[in-house]
Design a protein around this motif. Structure first.
Motif, PDB file in Angstrom:
ATOM      1  N   SER A 361       0.853  -1.185   0.000  1.00  0.00           N
ATOM      2  CA  SER A 361       0.000   0.000   0.000  1.00  0.00           C
ATOM      3  C   SER A 361       0.888   1.234   0.000  1.00  0.00           C
ATOM      4  O   SER A 361       1.611   1.479   0.975  1.00  0.00           O
ATOM      5  CB  SER A 361      -0.916   0.026   1.228  1.00  0.00           C
ATOM      6  N   GLU A 363      -0.158   4.159   0.226  1.00  0.00           N
ATOM      7  CA  GLU A 363      -0.742   5.123   1.159  1.00  0.00           C
ATOM      8  C   GLU A 363      -0.313   4.860   2.597  1.00  0.00           C
ATOM      9  O   GLU A 363       0.095   5.775   3.316  1.00  0.00           O
ATOM     10  CB  GLU A 363      -2.268   5.080   1.053  1.00  0.00           C
ATOM     11  N   THR A 364      -0.407   3.602   3.050  1.00  0.00           N
ATOM     12  CA  THR A 364      -0.143   3.299   4.462  1.00  0.00           C
ATOM     13  C   THR A 364       1.245   2.724   4.712  1.00  0.00           C
ATOM     14  O   THR A 364       1.700   2.679   5.853  1.00  0.00           O
ATOM     15  CB  THR A 364      -1.173   2.293   4.998  1.00  0.00           C
ATOM     16  N   ASP A 423      -7.192  -7.059   0.721  1.00  0.00           N
ATOM     17  CA  ASP A 423      -7.656  -6.317   1.895  1.00  0.00           C
ATOM     18  C   ASP A 423      -7.043  -6.929   3.148  1.00  0.00           C
ATOM     19  O   ASP A 423      -7.081  -8.150   3.341  1.00  0.00           O
ATOM     20  CB  ASP A 423      -9.178  -6.356   2.008  1.00  0.00           C
ATOM     21  N   GLN A 429      -9.673  -2.213  11.669  1.00  0.00           N
ATOM     22  CA  GLN A 429      -9.166  -1.257  10.684  1.00  0.00           C
ATOM     23  C   GLN A 429      -8.765  -2.012   9.419  1.00  0.00           C
ATOM     24  O   GLN A 429      -8.034  -2.999   9.489  1.00  0.00           O
ATOM     25  CB  GLN A 429      -7.948  -0.513  11.235  1.00  0.00           C
ATOM     26  N   GLN A 431      -7.247  -1.921   5.320  1.00  0.00           N
ATOM     27  CA  GLN A 431      -6.478  -1.216   4.305  1.00  0.00           C
ATOM     28  C   GLN A 431      -6.354  -2.131   3.097  1.00  0.00           C
ATOM     29  O   GLN A 431      -6.435  -3.358   3.218  1.00  0.00           O
ATOM     30  CB  GLN A 431      -5.103  -0.815   4.827  1.00  0.00           C
TER      31      GLN A 431
END
Length: 544
Positions: A361, A363-364, A423, A429, A431
């Motif tokens: 990811s 983003e994370t 996923d 949570q 992501q």
């Protein structure tokens, strides 16, 4: 314990009964009686001393619930509020939008980075002085996540908790535990030992397997280990403590023990598996209360099955022995008549070949690989290639695989139907990670615009990236030592890093940010316990 059970336990531990390797000590109580108590292998290869039931060993992170109980005793006395912001007691820590509380330090939901992970990342196993841990925690301008959002195992919170105990009590952490816990419990062979340079009578040497198949001495990389993992103990003392843990309490009020055993609840309402230094999970239909611990060259598992009065302590002085897996085998043997069949089965690569691959990811920073190990799928999390984790099927949840519950709770993976995304869900949570192409960029191509010098203010470290022949390498110089890594490109803007020598310890991923010319202006490092650690390029005209 009847002779057949003892014989089966002997067979389980027989591979460790050798005179040429380190080993372990095992203590088992069942039905309020001692049933099994033996040593296997060598306490010291250097001096040809065997392990015995009296051998002292480090219990590592099993120390954590002792630290929590120490804090709760101060709370009982009205001297400490575990739900107050930690900065109330440690003003050196940086202010955050949502300051973590001492309770969140204790249940790993505070979101703070961990000094130990940062030191191992930037300087490997170099010894760090007393006071360095607090200084590293205090210099962090960013965190792993907002307090209470989720859990991430951290030793830093426990080092900070221990300093608070010292400040409030006016005693050293070691003295407080001796006076208020070990003494009243009659744990005469148990101490908190802040470093491994002490000579302790009856203490096993920690052993680390080297690259040639031989052994090296294991040492904690610092002079001030506290509530994160300082305790040294014996089988008898730990069995005495576990009986207290599951039975009538001599230390701590009923209210204190309710707090000790209350699982973490996250901001989203999700409930985790970790309470205050203890975990509560199930195995084959029985409930377990437990915690494990690791040192450099050893490990420990403390476990009780309260409903059956089964207590297990396994302590090892070799980094090649897994006491967690062995403790479950003990449950299989001793409680055989009371166990349900195994709840889930492993995910095999024959049934689930589409899952194999690398995911990231942007983003994370989450990064993982799903690989085949002996026909079953395993997860390699944040490039921790030395610790692949077996994946299992999840009943009634199609296209979903999971890991066994850990300190952060269960981790679930779900592959999208087109196979391009994954996923990952934990602590409520989620992501989404993208599948990376099988053909990674060549190191020479990745070197363009990346080679250079970078500084991290949070880590107090300098990173130098070089191209060496057809490979990329990163050297990191911290305040107290250095670490060296191999860089492996995984995509155009992400590389994985792996230790290049035995004294370097961290594994993880590097995310690149480029300027308009395509040169790397900065990068962020992500490991299992550190997120978004920023390194910024230095334009000082120096050739790396």
């Amino acid at each position: 314990m009847d002779s057949s059970l003892a014989a089966r336990l002997d067979a389980l531990f027989a591979p460790y009964q050798r005179s040429d390797t380190p080993g372990l000590v095992v203590g088992i109580a069942h039905g309020d009686a001692l049933r099994y108590r033996r040593g296997f292998g060598m306490a010291s290869l250097e001096h040809s001393v065997a392990n015995t039931p009296y051998t002292r060993m480090r219990i590592g992170s099993v120390t954590k619930h002792f630290a929590c109980l120490a804090a709760m005793l101060l709370a009982e006395a009205g001297k400490l509020d575990i739900d107050a912001p930690a900065r109330s007691y440690l003003p050196e820590l940086p202010a955050r939008d949502s300051d973590p509380t001492l309770r969140q330090f204790m249940n790993h939901s505070g979101g703070e980075r961990c000094f130990l992970d940062l030191f191992m990342l930037t300087q490997g196993l170099s010894m760090v002085p007393a006071g360095a841990a607090l200084a590293m925690q205090a210099r962090q301008s960013e965190h792993n996540f907002p307090a209470g959002e989720r859990a991430m195992y951290t030793n830093g919170g426990y080092q900070m908790l221990s300093i608070v105990i010292e400040r409030i009590s006016g005693m050293s952490f070691e003295a407080f535990l001796a006076e208020h816990l070990f003494g009243p419990m009659g744990m005469i062979d148990t101490i908190a030992a802040p470093h491994d340079m002490q000579i302790l009578p009856g203490m096993a040497t920690l052993h680390v397997r080297d690259a040639t198949g031989g052994w090296e001495r294991g040492l904690l990389p610092g002079w001030r280990c506290l509530g994160e993992g300082a305790i040294v103990s014996t089988l008898d003392d730990m069995l005495r403590w576990i009986a207290h843990l599951r039975g009538e309490k001599r230390i701590g009020s009923a209210a204190t023990w309710r707090e000790m055993l209350t699982p973490v609840r996250f901001n989203n309402g999700e409930v985790g598996t970790y309470s205050l230094g203890l975990m509560q999970t199930r195995y084959r239909s029985v409930s377990m209360l437990h915690h494990s611990g690791g040192s450099i060259g050893g490990a420990c598992q403390m476990l009780t099955v309260p409903e059956h009065g089964l207590d297990i302590v396994i302590m090892t002085n070799a980094d090649t022995i897994n006491p967690i897996a062995l403790s479950k085998r003990v449950i299989d043997i001793v409680l055989e008549a009371h166990l349900s069949p195994v709840e889930s089965r492993p995910a095999t690569s024959v049934e689930y070949p589409a899952w194999l691959g690398t995911y990231h990811s942007r983003e994370t920073g989450a990064y993982c690989e799903i690989v085949d190990r002996d026909g079953t799928l395993h997860l390699i999390h944040h490039n921790l290639v030395i610790h692949p984790l077996p994946l299992k099927l999840v009943p009634n949840r199609p296209r979903t695989l999971a890991l066994d519950d850990g300190p952060e709770g269960a981790l679930y993976l779900k592959l999208h139907s087109d196979g391009t995304r994954l996923d990952m869900t934990q602590c409520g949570q989620s992501q989404t990670l993208d599948r990376l192409a099988n053909a990674a960029p060549h190191a020479a191509d990745a070197a363009n615009g990346l080679v250079g010098r970078y500084v991290s203010l949070d880590a107090d470290a300098l990173a130098i990236i070089k191209q060496e022949s057809n490979a990329l390498a990163m050297s990191v110089q911290g305040r107290h030592g250095a670490a060296h890594y191999r860089l492996d490109p995984k995509s155009n803007d992400m590389l994985a890093f792996t230790p290049h020598d035995p004294s370097s310890m961290a594994y993880g991923a590097m995310r690149l940010s480029r300027d308009g010319s395509g040169n790397t202006s900065c990068f962020r490092l992500d490991t299992w316990r550190t997120r978004n650690l920023l390194f910024t390029r230095i334009d000082d005209g120096t050739t790396p």
